[in-house]
Every structure is written in C-alpha cells, then in structure tokens.
Write an enzyme that holds these catalytic residues in place. Structure first.
Site, PDB file in Angstrom:
ATOM      1  N   ASP A   1      -4.601   4.006  13.176  1.00 48.01           N
ATOM      2  CA  ASP A   1      -3.164   3.711  13.252  1.00 48.01           C
ATOM      3  C   ASP A   1      -2.359   4.850  12.616  1.00 48.01           C
ATOM      4  OD1 ASP A   1      -3.815   3.187  10.643  1.00 48.01           O
ATOM      5  OD2 ASP A   1      -3.063   1.130  10.608  1.00 48.01           O
ATOM      6  N   SER A   2      -3.070   5.883  12.102  1.00 49.02           N
ATOM      7  CA  SER A   2      -2.393   7.112  11.683  1.00 49.02           C
ATOM      8  C   SER A   2      -1.724   7.777  12.887  1.00 49.02           C
ATOM      9  CB  SER A   2      -3.370   8.075  11.011  1.00 49.02           C
ATOM     10  OG  SER A   2      -4.517   8.269  11.811  1.00 49.02           O
TER      11      SER A   2
ATOM     12  N   ASP B   1      -8.349   0.939  15.239  1.00 52.15           N
ATOM     13  CA  ASP B   1      -7.638   0.196  14.193  1.00 52.15           C
ATOM     14  C   ASP B   1      -6.858  -0.964  14.789  1.00 52.15           C
ATOM     15  OD1 ASP B   1      -8.083   1.146  11.605  1.00 52.15           O
ATOM     16  OD2 ASP B   1      -6.688   2.815  11.846  1.00 52.15           O
TER      17      ASP B   1
ATOM     18  N   LYS C   1     -11.383  -1.724  13.458  1.00 53.00           N
ATOM     19  CA  LYS C   1     -11.333  -1.530  11.998  1.00 53.00           C
ATOM     20  C   LYS C   1     -10.162  -2.331  11.450  1.00 53.00           C
ATOM     21  CE  LYS C   1     -10.151   2.586   9.949  1.00 53.00           C
ATOM     22  NZ  LYS C   1      -8.928   2.244   9.179  1.00 53.00           N
TER      23      LYS C   1
ATOM     24  N   GLU D   1      -8.077  -3.446   7.621  1.00 48.07           N
ATOM     25  CA  GLU D   1      -7.868  -3.130   6.211  1.00 48.07           C
ATOM     26  C   GLU D   1      -7.863  -4.405   5.373  1.00 48.07           C
ATOM     27  OE1 GLU D   1      -4.356  -0.725   5.696  1.00 48.07           O
ATOM     28  OE2 GLU D   1      -5.036   0.782   7.140  1.00 48.07           O
TER      29      GLU D   1
ATOM     30  N   GLU E   1     -11.144   4.636   1.123  1.00 41.93           N
ATOM     31  CA  GLU E   1     -10.119   5.694   1.119  1.00 41.93           C
ATOM     32  C   GLU E   1      -9.591   5.930  -0.291  1.00 41.93           C
ATOM     33  OE1 GLU E   1      -7.197   5.357   4.207  1.00 41.93           O
ATOM     34  OE2 GLU E   1      -5.940   6.944   3.364  1.00 41.93           O
TER      35      GLU E   1
HETATM   36  O1  KIV Z   1      -5.735   5.537  10.551  1.00 40.07           O
HETATM   37  C1  KIV Z   1      -6.504   6.370  10.059  1.00 40.07           C
HETATM   38  O2  KIV Z   1      -6.473   7.566  10.371  1.00 40.07           O
HETATM   39  C2  KIV Z   1      -7.473   5.905   9.069  1.00 40.07           C
HETATM   40  C3  KIV Z   1      -8.303   6.949   8.379  1.00 40.07           C
HETATM   41  C4  KIV Z   1      -7.499   7.644   7.367  1.00 40.07           C
HETATM   42  C5  KIV Z   1      -9.539   6.376   7.798  1.00 40.07           C
HETATM   43  O3  KIV Z   1      -7.577   4.746   8.828  1.00 40.07           O
END
Ligand code: KIV
Length: 273
Positions: free
Chosen positions: A53-54, A92, A122, A124, A191
């Site tokens: 989600d980055s 994510d 993924k 969190e 992280e």
């Molecule tokens: O969204 C992302 O890029 C991440 C990484 C920093 C692990 O979750």
C-alpha cells in the site's frame, strides 16, 4: 514435440519460502506496483513481490498509506501478476478494508485473490485483527503478518521512528508474532524495530521473518523498490541502501531528449519511415 521447449521455472510458493528458512537461505522481497517494473524484478530473480500500500505514497503522491482504496490495490496487483513467472505476489489489504470487521476483511481478501490473481495478502497488526486473520486463513488465503512500525496506524504512533524499543511494546510484539504463527500465517514482516528483537523473533518462529529496518538476522529483507533504485529522492532512513540513482539518470536522459527535439536532431533520417 517442439524443439522450442519452454524453460521450466520453479515458482516460489509459501512452502518454498519455509524450506528456504529451514536451510538458512535468505529471502529477497521488493515492492512492485506495475507491469513493467514487476517484469524486471521477476526476471532478476526476486523471491517475493509485494504490491504494497506504499503505492499510495510512491505512485499516487499521498503523504500516508491511508488513502489508497481496495479497487486501486486490485488494479496495481493485477498489473503485477500479469508480469510474473516466478515470484510469489503478496498484496496489502488497504486501510479500512479489514480492521474491526471480519466480514469486510474476508470480502476484501477474496476480492483481491479473485480479481487480481495475487497469491497471498498482507495485513498489519496482531491480536487486534485476530478474527479477520483467522477468517481469511480459513478461506484458504495465505496471510503474511506485519508488525513493528505499521504505517496504517501512523496517526496512532504520531511518528515514523523505531518501534518496540521499550520492554512492554517488545513483549507485545513477540506475543503477536507467536500468535500470527499459531493462527497459520506463512510469514511476517517486521518493520523498523531493534535488530536484536528481530533476531529473537526470527529464532523463535519457524515461519520466515522478513525485515525492513530490522537488521541482518531476519530470514529475509524487503525494501520499497523506488527507494532502492533512487527514484524517490527525499527519503533517507538509516536502513536504506540505494543501489542506483535513477532520479538523476532519468532526468538527464529526458533533458537529453528535450535538447535533441529542440535542436531538430531527433528524429534523424534512420528514425523515420
Ligand atoms: O507497503 C509497503 O511497501 C510495505 C513494506 C514497507 C513492507 O508494507
């Protein structure tokens, strides 16, 4: 039989990742959000591609990961999946699509798997999202956990500084990591936590622990591709190693192109019909 036999590619699965941890082979993971980049990273031999989600920061220019939507994540993930022959594609689940509501969480995970063709999701958090993780796992969707600095909770933390430096937070992180393994997660991202703590978690768990800013004793490493390639410019955390300066390289190539166009040097005789 055709003489042009396609080379067999051994695909990375969650089982392959477990075997890698068992034999002490480090796991490489990078983010990808689009077809062209994913193709390069997959051909280079990356083990896991994270549709992170980055993308909210890197692709869309938002300050945090919070604004990206499920539809946008599915768009990015399906572009990545189309490019990949070997890597495991992890997607994510974005903010607001799983917290506090397991039905919504399950529906988000199923949409990601069905509509993007991704291989895993993924999420969190630890015990706060127990119901959501368990329901998704029971639907047969592999889940990667994410503990430590969890950017979807940035307004709770207030800063992007190192997490779990204090005893109490470290204890909670270890307990959450054990729970994620017990519930059936296939791997965990840690992280921005102290290297010693990440080492302890990696030694305690049998599932792979992938670190970002968590030292060299995790079972693997992940970075945001645009940071590693030097495309993002104003981000200099201690844990980041830049392997290229594509910001400068791209800018200078584009300047060169502009000069050639202005000087009527491009296209030349051979570059036309
Ligand atoms: O969204 C992302 O890029 C991440 C990484 C920093 C692990 O979750």
């Amino acid at each position: 039989m055709s003489i042009h036999k396609k080379k067999e590619i051994k695909k990375i699965t969650t089982h392959v990742l477990h075997a890698m941890k068992q034999r002490g082979e480090k796991i490489s993971m990078l983010t990808a959000y689009d077809y062209s980049m994913a193709r390069i990273l997959d051909e280079a031999g990356i083990d896991i591609l994270l549709v992170g989600d980055s993308a909210s920061n890197v692709m869309a220019g938002h300050e945090t990961t919070l604004p990206i939507t499920l539809d946008q994540m599915i768009y990015h993930a399906s572009s990545v999946v189309r490019a990949v022959d070997r890597a495991l594609v992890v997607v994510d689940i974005p903010f607001g699509s799983y917290q506090g509501n397991w039905r919504k969480a399950l529906s988000s995970a199923i949409r990601i798997m069905k509509e993007s063709g991704g291989h895993a999701v993924k999420m969190e958090g630890g015990e706060e999202i127990e119901d959501s993780i368990k329901r998704i796992l029971s639907a047969g969707v592999p889940v990667m956990g994410h503990l430590g600095l969890t950017p979807q909770s940035i307004y709770k933390f207030g800063t992007y500084t190192v997490r779990a430096k204090e005893e109490e937070e470290a204890k909670k992180l270890i307990s959450d990591a054990k729970k994620l393994e017990k519930w059936g997660c296939f791997a965990i991202v840690l992280e921005k936590i102290p290297a010693k703590l990440a080492k302890r978690v990696a030694e305690t768990l049998t599932i792979p622990v992938i670190g970002i800013g968590a030292g060299g004793d995790a079972d693997g490493q992940v970075l945001v591709t645009h940071d590693l390639l030097g495309i993002t410019k104003d981000f200099h955390p201690r844990f980041l190693r830049r392997y290229a300066d594509l910001y400068s390289d791209i800018k200078s190539a584009v300047k060169h192109y502009i000069e050639d166009v202005k000087a009527e040097d491009f296209p030349n005789e051979k570059e036309q019909y």
